[in-house]
Design a protein around this motif. Structure first.
Motif, PDB file in Angstrom:
ATOM      1  N   THR A  78       0.903  -1.022  -0.129  1.00  0.00           N
ATOM      2  CA  THR A  78       0.022   0.008   0.218  1.00  0.00           C
ATOM      3  C   THR A  78       0.955   1.174  -0.006  1.00  0.00           C
ATOM      4  O   THR A  78       1.316   1.673   0.935  1.00  0.00           O
ATOM      5  N   ASN A  79       1.089   1.781  -1.113  1.00  0.00           N
ATOM      6  CA  ASN A  79       2.044   2.978  -1.328  1.00  0.00           C
ATOM      7  C   ASN A  79       1.458   4.118  -0.854  1.00  0.00           C
ATOM      8  O   ASN A  79       0.237   4.522  -1.466  1.00  0.00           O
ATOM      9  N   VAL A  80       2.196   5.161  -0.037  1.00  0.00           N
ATOM     10  CA  VAL A  80       1.783   6.425   0.374  1.00  0.00           C
ATOM     11  C   VAL A  80       2.326   7.329  -0.803  1.00  0.00           C
ATOM     12  O   VAL A  80       3.623   7.133  -0.932  1.00  0.00           O
ATOM     13  N   ALA A 109       8.608   6.595   7.709  1.00  0.00           N
ATOM     14  CA  ALA A 109       9.856   5.649   7.736  1.00  0.00           C
ATOM     15  C   ALA A 109      10.049   4.710   6.910  1.00  0.00           C
ATOM     16  O   ALA A 109       9.602   3.772   6.682  1.00  0.00           O
ATOM     17  N   VAL A 110      10.323   5.202   5.531  1.00  0.00           N
ATOM     18  CA  VAL A 110      10.257   4.451   4.199  1.00  0.00           C
ATOM     19  C   VAL A 110      11.442   3.669   3.914  1.00  0.00           C
ATOM     20  O   VAL A 110      11.377   3.293   2.627  1.00  0.00           O
ATOM     21  N   GLU A 113      14.709   2.278   0.176  1.00  0.00           N
ATOM     22  CA  GLU A 113      13.908   2.139  -1.114  1.00  0.00           C
ATOM     23  C   GLU A 113      12.913   3.221  -1.281  1.00  0.00           C
ATOM     24  O   GLU A 113      12.416   3.587  -2.267  1.00  0.00           O
ATOM     25  N   GLY A 114      12.454   3.830  -0.232  1.00  0.00           N
ATOM     26  CA  GLY A 114      11.550   5.181  -0.317  1.00  0.00           C
ATOM     27  C   GLY A 114      12.227   6.201  -0.169  1.00  0.00           C
ATOM     28  O   GLY A 114      11.703   7.464  -0.132  1.00  0.00           O
ATOM     29  N   THR A 117      10.971   8.923  -2.714  1.00  0.00           N
ATOM     30  CA  THR A 117       9.555   9.533  -2.597  1.00  0.00           C
ATOM     31  C   THR A 117       9.749  10.343  -1.351  1.00  0.00           C
ATOM     32  O   THR A 117       9.046  11.350  -1.565  1.00  0.00           O
ATOM     33  N   GLU A 183      24.161  -6.924  -3.482  1.00  0.00           N
ATOM     34  CA  GLU A 183      22.846  -6.202  -3.170  1.00  0.00           C
ATOM     35  C   GLU A 183      22.372  -5.415  -4.406  1.00  0.00           C
ATOM     36  O   GLU A 183      23.339  -4.637  -4.918  1.00  0.00           O
ATOM     37  N   ASN A 192      27.711  -6.699  -0.177  1.00  0.00           N
ATOM     38  CA  ASN A 192      27.200  -6.549   1.052  1.00  0.00           C
ATOM     39  C   ASN A 192      27.588  -7.889   1.776  1.00  0.00           C
ATOM     40  O   ASN A 192      28.170  -8.881   1.042  1.00  0.00           O
ATOM     41  N   ASP A 341      16.373   4.930   8.159  1.00  0.00           N
ATOM     42  CA  ASP A 341      17.355   5.006   7.058  1.00  0.00           C
ATOM     43  C   ASP A 341      16.879   6.082   5.944  1.00  0.00           C
ATOM     44  O   ASP A 341      17.850   6.553   5.555  1.00  0.00           O
ATOM     45  N   GLY A 348      20.912   1.382  10.728  1.00  0.00           N
ATOM     46  CA  GLY A 348      20.900   0.185  10.982  1.00  0.00           C
ATOM     47  C   GLY A 348      19.886  -0.412  11.977  1.00  0.00           C
ATOM     48  O   GLY A 348      18.691   0.645  12.280  1.00  0.00           O
ATOM     49  N   LEU A 349      19.416  -1.711  12.218  1.00  0.00           N
ATOM     50  CA  LEU A 349      18.161  -2.315  12.679  1.00  0.00           C
ATOM     51  C   LEU A 349      17.861  -1.523  13.965  1.00  0.00           C
ATOM     52  O   LEU A 349      16.859  -1.083  14.330  1.00  0.00           O
ATOM     53  N   ALA A 350      18.931  -1.494  15.046  1.00  0.00           N
ATOM     54  CA  ALA A 350      18.398  -1.330  16.303  1.00  0.00           C
ATOM     55  C   ALA A 350      18.263   0.185  16.437  1.00  0.00           C
ATOM     56  O   ALA A 350      17.425   0.653  17.131  1.00  0.00           O
ATOM     57  N   ALA A 352      17.320   1.976  14.174  1.00  0.00           N
ATOM     58  CA  ALA A 352      15.969   2.538  13.276  1.00  0.00           C
ATOM     59  C   ALA A 352      14.771   2.296  14.344  1.00  0.00           C
ATOM     60  O   ALA A 352      13.972   2.974  14.328  1.00  0.00           O
TER      61      ALA A 352
HETATM   62  C1  FAD Z   1      21.423  -6.813   2.696  1.00  0.00           C
HETATM   63  C2  FAD Z   1      21.250  -5.862   3.903  1.00  0.00           C
HETATM   64  C3  FAD Z   1      21.890  -6.361   5.192  1.00  0.00           C
HETATM   65  C4  FAD Z   1      21.830  -5.699   6.348  1.00  0.00           C
HETATM   66  N1  FAD Z   1      22.286  -6.294   7.270  1.00  0.00           N
HETATM   67  C5  FAD Z   1      22.121  -5.473   8.451  1.00  0.00           C
HETATM   68  C6  FAD Z   1      22.666  -5.954   9.970  1.00  0.00           C
HETATM   69  O1  FAD Z   1      23.492  -7.089   9.826  1.00  0.00           O
HETATM   70  N2  FAD Z   1      22.515  -5.034  11.021  1.00  0.00           N
HETATM   71  C7  FAD Z   1      21.665  -4.128  10.966  1.00  0.00           C
HETATM   72  O2  FAD Z   1      21.555  -3.395  11.891  1.00  0.00           O
HETATM   73  N3  FAD Z   1      21.382  -3.615   9.942  1.00  0.00           N
HETATM   74  C8  FAD Z   1      21.430  -4.223   8.713  1.00  0.00           C
HETATM   75  N4  FAD Z   1      21.012  -3.624   7.599  1.00  0.00           N
HETATM   76  C9  FAD Z   1      20.227  -2.370   7.369  1.00  0.00           C
HETATM   77  C10 FAD Z   1      19.097  -2.514   8.047  1.00  0.00           C
HETATM   78  O3  FAD Z   1      18.073  -3.385   7.119  1.00  0.00           O
HETATM   79  C11 FAD Z   1      18.252  -1.197   7.965  1.00  0.00           C
HETATM   80  O4  FAD Z   1      19.106  -0.189   8.706  1.00  0.00           O
HETATM   81  C12 FAD Z   1      16.863  -1.021   8.565  1.00  0.00           C
HETATM   82  O5  FAD Z   1      15.674  -2.036   8.107  1.00  0.00           O
HETATM   83  C13 FAD Z   1      16.310   0.346   8.535  1.00  0.00           C
HETATM   84  O6  FAD Z   1      15.047   0.369   8.846  1.00  0.00           O
HETATM   85  P1  FAD Z   1      13.780   1.465   8.467  1.00  0.00           P
HETATM   86  O7  FAD Z   1      12.528   1.255   9.195  1.00  0.00           O
HETATM   87  O8  FAD Z   1      14.351   2.831   8.238  1.00  0.00           O
HETATM   88  O9  FAD Z   1      13.376   0.970   6.989  1.00  0.00           O
HETATM   89  P2  FAD Z   1      13.111  -0.194   6.187  1.00  0.00           P
HETATM   90  O10 FAD Z   1      13.286  -1.567   7.234  1.00  0.00           O
HETATM   91  O11 FAD Z   1      13.604  -0.429   4.816  1.00  0.00           O
HETATM   92  O12 FAD Z   1      11.352  -0.099   6.031  1.00  0.00           O
HETATM   93  C14 FAD Z   1      10.809   0.588   5.377  1.00  0.00           C
HETATM   94  C15 FAD Z   1       9.682   0.203   4.790  1.00  0.00           C
HETATM   95  O13 FAD Z   1       8.621   1.384   4.114  1.00  0.00           O
HETATM   96  C16 FAD Z   1       8.179   0.663   3.034  1.00  0.00           C
HETATM   97  N5  FAD Z   1       8.007   1.701   2.068  1.00  0.00           N
HETATM   98  C17 FAD Z   1       8.823   2.510   1.142  1.00  0.00           C
HETATM   99  N6  FAD Z   1       8.160   3.337   0.452  1.00  0.00           N
HETATM  100  C18 FAD Z   1       6.800   3.519   0.958  1.00  0.00           C
HETATM  101  C19 FAD Z   1       5.936   4.253   0.642  1.00  0.00           C
HETATM  102  N7  FAD Z   1       5.894   5.196  -0.423  1.00  0.00           N
HETATM  103  N8  FAD Z   1       4.588   3.868   1.054  1.00  0.00           N
HETATM  104  C20 FAD Z   1       4.505   2.967   2.063  1.00  0.00           C
HETATM  105  N9  FAD Z   1       5.502   2.246   2.547  1.00  0.00           N
HETATM  106  C21 FAD Z   1       6.818   2.325   1.995  1.00  0.00           C
HETATM  107  C22 FAD Z   1       9.197  -0.389   2.610  1.00  0.00           C
HETATM  108  O14 FAD Z   1       8.654  -1.260   1.534  1.00  0.00           O
HETATM  109  C23 FAD Z   1       9.662  -0.901   3.751  1.00  0.00           C
HETATM  110  O15 FAD Z   1       8.751  -1.914   4.202  1.00  0.00           O
HETATM  111  C24 FAD Z   1      21.151  -4.356   6.283  1.00  0.00           C
HETATM  112  C25 FAD Z   1      20.404  -4.046   5.104  1.00  0.00           C
HETATM  113  C26 FAD Z   1      20.756  -4.563   3.934  1.00  0.00           C
HETATM  114  C27 FAD Z   1      20.083  -4.284   2.636  1.00  0.00           C
END
Ligand code: FAD
Length: 369
Positions: A78-80, A109-110, A113-114, A117, A183, A192, A341, A348-350, A352
């Motif tokens: 569901t794209n915003v 928090a996109v 990939e977002g 946008t 990647e 990666n 991100d 990073g995950l933690a 974010a």
């Molecule tokens: C190959 C790889 C390995 C990694 N390994 C690690 C690791 O070991 N440790 C670590 O800490 N981090 C790692 N990372 C980084 C980690 O995945 C990110 O830092 C983290 O997921 C960022 O969280 P986020 O919520 O900002 O974004 P995301 O997790 O990317 O979530 C964003 C969401 O928003 C959605 N979205 C985008 N645009 C729109 C829109 N217009 N409307 C609605 N939804 C939308 C996306 O589809 C997605 O589901 C890795 C990343 C990659 C690619």
């Protein structure tokens, strides 16, 4: 406050099945590593690491998803595409199919990939943005044995180094017994790495990124495009993929061939990488910085600068353009927050997760005022 948000994120992971194991950066063994590093100008960033692993992360996410499913509404695919604003106050979001969802607070928090946008939204709604740097480098792969001390005591050795050409290089995302992977970043093939928790799924190699920070001054302001161009050059030279080169060949200034790669002592975990010449891809300052860093690391973990060590290229960490936010991550539009991100705030995950928690707490405290 951010520290406590991080601990809260950690406690959520633990309650959803994360491993109890965590490294202790205060031991005598870590002090010894730190001492060796400091002696050659490397700074060790001490941190506790709870390694979840690719497969454990998936289980934790499934468990969190099941918990959330009963409490909130989630919509996927569901794209915003826009936000609703009235008198500089957020009113909701607009979906791709034109549906309007009304809300008093919106957190964008996109993710990476977002990011495009998000930039478009900021431009349209006059939220200022800034970005002037990007990290470019390689993924290094060596035998687990070479990295044994660091892997055992730190899991991930985070080092930073200031080079003679004025750049800063850092190690990032270390994967003991891990795999190097490709990647796809919007059509540019980059490198990666990852590792599993289960040793049966692992290799005998450790990989980590070596990243050189590139900052640009006026008038150039397209750091991400610069990194994409370098990545695409590596793709072009390797028929659409990524390049692997032995460190010894880099020093000799020659291409790694299939034969030379086979003669090496490190068996590449990424079979698809084409043996080639990263000297034709990376700018002089970037390559010089990488060489200086690996030579310095050799004093901490002897053997890392051996001719057999593999460099895969190119690895890049993009910094998304950062929207102007206040200390609560709120934009000039009241009730509109940016996180994660995609907003260039976390990497990073933690982090974010902690960013989301911080904003949620702020919204709740505002609502009860
Ligand atoms: C190959 C790889 C390995 C990694 N390994 C690690 C690791 O070991 N440790 C670590 O800490 N981090 C790692 N990372 C980084 C980690 O995945 C990110 O830092 C983290 O997921 C960022 O969280 P986020 O919520 O900002 O974004 P995301 O997790 O990317 O979530 C964003 C969401 O928003 C959605 N979205 C985008 N645009 C729109 C829109 N217009 N409307 C609605 N939804 C939308 C996306 O589809 C997605 O589901 C890795 C990343 C990659 C690619």
């Amino acid at each position: 406050m951010v520290g406590s948000s991080l601990e809260y994120v950690d406690s959520i992971n633990l309650s959803h099945g994360a491993t109890k194991e965590i490294t202790d950066p205060t031991t005598e063994a870590v002090r010894e590593i730190e001492k060796k590093a400091l002696a050659v100008g490397l700074k060790l960033l001490r941190s506790r690491v709870r390694h979840l692993g690719t497969e454990e992360n998936l289980l934790i996410m499934k468990s969190i998803y099941a918990w959330l499913e009963e409490r909130i509404e989630m919509r996927f695919k569901t794209n915003v595409i826009d936000i609703l604003v009235e008198d500089d106050r957020i009113k909701g979001v607009i979906l791709e199919d034109g549906t309007k969802l009304l809300a008093d607070n919106v957190v964008i928090a996109v993710g990476r990939e977002g990011a495009t946008t998000l930039t478009q939204l900021c431009k349209k709604h006059k939220i200022s943005m800034s970005n002037n740097h990007v990290d470019i480098g390689v993924r290094v792969e060596t035998n687990d044995l070479i990295m044994e001390e660091i892997n055992k005591h730190l899991y991930e050795g985070k080092f930073i180094y200031n080079t003679s050409v004025g750049t800063q290089v850092r190690t990032f995302c270390s994967n003991p017994s891990g795999h190097v992977v490709i990647e796809n970043q919007n059509g540019t093939m980059l490198v990666n790495g990852h590792s599993f928790r289960d040793p049966k799924l692992g290799t005998h190699n450790t990989n980590f990124a070596l990243l050189v920070s590139h900052k640009f001054n006026e008038p150039f302001n397209e750091p991400n495009e610069f990194a994409h161009m370098i990545g695409r050059l590596a793709n072009r030279l390797s028929m659409g993929g990524v390049i692997v080169q032995k460190y010894g060949d880099i020093i000799k200034g020659r291409r790694t061939t299939e034969k030379r790669l086979k003669e090496g002592f490190v068996i590449p975990s990424l079979k698809e990488a084409l043996p080639g010449d990263l000297g034709l891809v990376l700018p002089y300052n970037t390559m010089k910085s990488l060489i200086e860093m690996i030579e310095a690391l050799n004093h901490v973990t002897p053997g890392i600068a051996s001719e057999h060590t593999l460099f895969y290229g190119v690895e890049t960490k993009f910094y998304s353009a950062r929207p102007e936010v206040d200390m609560n991550f709120e934009t000039r539009i009241k009730g509109l927050y940016m996180a994660g991100d995609g907003a260039g705030i976390t990497r990073g995950l933690a982090q974010a997760g902690a960013n989301g928690i911080y904003i949620a707490r702020h919204i709740l405290s505002e609502a009860t005022k």
